[in-house]
Write a protein that holds these residues in place. Structure first.
Motif, short mmCIF file in Angstrom:
data_model
loop_
_atom_site.label_atom_id
_atom_site.label_comp_id
_atom_site.label_asym_id
_atom_site.label_seq_id
_atom_site.Cartn_x
_atom_site.Cartn_y
_atom_site.Cartn_z
N ALA A 137 -49.34 -15.25 -28.01
CA ALA A 137 -47.95 -15.00 -27.65
C ALA A 137 -47.80 -15.12 -26.14
O ALA A 137 -48.60 -14.56 -25.38
CB ALA A 137 -47.54 -13.61 -28.12
N GLN A 148 -41.95 -3.51 -29.87
CA GLN A 148 -41.18 -4.56 -30.54
C GLN A 148 -39.69 -4.48 -30.24
O GLN A 148 -39.03 -5.51 -30.08
CB GLN A 148 -41.42 -4.51 -32.04
CG GLN A 148 -42.82 -4.93 -32.47
CD GLN A 148 -42.94 -5.10 -33.98
OE1 GLN A 148 -41.94 -5.14 -34.70
NE2 GLN A 148 -44.17 -5.20 -34.46
N LEU A 175 -37.91 -6.56 -27.66
CA LEU A 175 -37.94 -8.00 -27.92
C LEU A 175 -36.86 -8.46 -28.91
O LEU A 175 -36.63 -9.65 -29.06
CB LEU A 175 -39.32 -8.41 -28.47
CG LEU A 175 -40.48 -8.40 -27.48
CD1 LEU A 175 -41.79 -8.69 -28.22
CD2 LEU A 175 -40.26 -9.41 -26.36
N GLN A 215 -37.18 -15.17 -30.56
CA GLN A 215 -38.52 -15.64 -30.86
C GLN A 215 -38.40 -17.10 -31.27
O GLN A 215 -37.68 -17.44 -32.21
CB GLN A 215 -39.17 -14.83 -31.99
CG GLN A 215 -40.61 -15.27 -32.28
CD GLN A 215 -41.29 -14.41 -33.35
OE1 GLN A 215 -40.71 -13.47 -33.87
NE2 GLN A 215 -42.51 -14.76 -33.68
N VAL A 237 -44.02 -13.27 -37.49
CA VAL A 237 -42.63 -13.16 -37.06
C VAL A 237 -42.24 -11.69 -37.05
O VAL A 237 -42.58 -10.94 -37.97
CB VAL A 237 -41.69 -13.93 -38.02
CG1 VAL A 237 -40.25 -13.84 -37.53
CG2 VAL A 237 -42.12 -15.38 -38.16
N ARG A 243 -33.99 -15.25 -33.70
CA ARG A 243 -34.94 -16.33 -33.92
C ARG A 243 -34.25 -17.67 -33.65
O ARG A 243 -33.14 -17.90 -34.12
CB ARG A 243 -35.46 -16.32 -35.37
CG ARG A 243 -36.23 -15.06 -35.73
CD ARG A 243 -36.54 -14.99 -37.20
NE ARG A 243 -37.06 -13.67 -37.57
CZ ARG A 243 -37.25 -13.25 -38.82
NH1 ARG A 243 -36.96 -14.07 -39.83
NH2 ARG A 243 -37.72 -12.05 -39.05
N TRP A 279 -39.48 -16.06 -26.29
CA TRP A 279 -40.93 -15.88 -26.30
C TRP A 279 -41.45 -16.49 -27.60
O TRP A 279 -40.69 -16.75 -28.54
CB TRP A 279 -41.31 -14.41 -26.20
CG TRP A 279 -40.93 -13.60 -27.43
CD1 TRP A 279 -39.71 -13.07 -27.73
CD2 TRP A 279 -41.79 -13.28 -28.52
NE1 TRP A 279 -39.72 -12.43 -28.93
CE2 TRP A 279 -41.01 -12.52 -29.45
CE3 TRP A 279 -43.12 -13.51 -28.83
CZ2 TRP A 279 -41.52 -12.03 -30.65
CZ3 TRP A 279 -43.65 -13.03 -30.02
CH2 TRP A 279 -42.86 -12.30 -30.92
N ALA A 280 -42.76 -16.74 -27.66
CA ALA A 280 -43.30 -17.40 -28.85
C ALA A 280 -44.82 -17.34 -28.87
O ALA A 280 -45.47 -17.09 -27.84
CB ALA A 280 -42.85 -18.86 -28.90
N SER A 309 -50.68 -10.77 -31.60
CA SER A 309 -50.31 -11.52 -30.40
C SER A 309 -51.27 -12.67 -30.12
O SER A 309 -50.88 -13.68 -29.54
CB SER A 309 -50.27 -10.58 -29.19
OG SER A 309 -49.35 -9.53 -29.40
#
Length: 302
Positions: free
Chosen positions: A167, A186, A189, A194, A212, A218, A237-238, A264
């Protein structure tokens, strides 16, 4: 059913009339009408509604047209293969590579194969998630290389190597999270997208993604290049393959992130895959054996 009848039927649909169809495939109009009528009589269906000014497909005709186009595409491929074989030209080896598997190890294996077998042409496509195995199922490739999505008893597969998935986020965006702990919770975020690569398979379970957050924004993109561009601009982020972003990690444009109760970072096995029941070509068997027996000595010599 004859191929000439299918060609006549398809021509009527694509040109919009029996007259135009006759001109496009160099047949007489009565010949086109007879070919379509023969198909209708053979299956006891009406392909066209002839009450309108121009022939209009019925529901049965529409379904028949879709399959006819697929069949004629396969016939064309077979004809081209026949011509190539007659001229002594072998068909290319069709490979499908997962986008996340294009690391130095995979590319070195393919380069070594080409150095030893320069006479074998490669037809390489890329896909993602379950789309890689779907290419095999639809006979659009002979061998696939990718992670273990959708593999079952139909597949023969060998692990080639492992890649690191991690991540990551733009450091400026990370600073806005005000994370005092080693791991980011979490909830902060949820408002940050994502970024996920779209699953292209038609019959995959849900969207195919395993890592996920259960809640939050998303965004979906078509490939890892687009995913990286969005990350670099601080729009989300991804999880990314480490080899795809190594230079950005080195220069600080992207930084790793640890998310609480989330995978992560992990090692993801990459497999070489084929269908057990599928008859392999000579080229595919050579490729399979060479990839399987590839060594680090071979790779470092390149």
């Amino acid at each position: 059913m004859k191929l000439d009848q299918l060609r006549a039927f398809i021509a009527v649909v694509e040109t919009g009339s029996f007259r135009s169809a006759a001109d496009s495939i160099h047949k007489t109009q009565p010949g086109i009408s007879a070919a379509v009528k023969a198909l209708e009589e053979q299956y006891g269906i009406l392909l066209f509604d002839r009450n309108s000014y121009r022939p209009t497909l019925t529901a049965e005709g529409h379904a028949f047209f879709q399959q006819s186009k697929k069949l004629m595409s396969q016939v064309l491929q077979l004809e081209n293969l026949g011509h190539d074989l007659a001229q002594g030209t072998e068909a290319p080896l069709q490979l499908c590579l997962s986008q996340m598997a294009l690391d130095d190890d995979c590319m070195s294996r393919i380069k070594a194969f080409q150095l030893q077998h320069a006479d074998i042409a490669l037809d390489i496509t890329t896909d993602h998630l379950y789309g890689v195995q779907e290419k095999l199922a639809k006979n659009k490739c002979e061998i696939a290389i990718g992670p273990r999505y959708g593999l079952d008893d139909r597949h023969a597969f060998i692990e080639l190597n492992k890649i690191t998935m991690m991540a990551v986020i733009n450091p400026d965006l990370l600073a806005t999270l005000s994370a005092n702990d080693a791991k980011i919770k979490q909830q902060p975020l949820y408002s940050i997208p994502q970024i996920l690569v779209t699953n292209t398979a038609e019959n995959a379970p849900e969207n195919g993604h395993q890592y996920v957050l259960p809640t939050g924004k998303r965004w979906y993109v078509n490939d890892f290049q687009a995913k990286k561009a969005i990350l670099l601009h601080g729009l989300g982020w991804a999880r990314m393959p480490k080899h795809c972003i190594q230079s950005e990690l080195d220069n600080g444009q992207l930084v790793p992130m640890e998310v609480e109760n989330f995978t992560s970072q992990n090692q993801l096995p990459i497999f070489m895959i084929r269908l057990r029941h599928q008859t392999q070509s000579y080229q595919a068997n050579i490729f399979w054996e060479m990839m399987k027996n590839f060594s680090n000595v071979t790779r470092t010599d390149l």
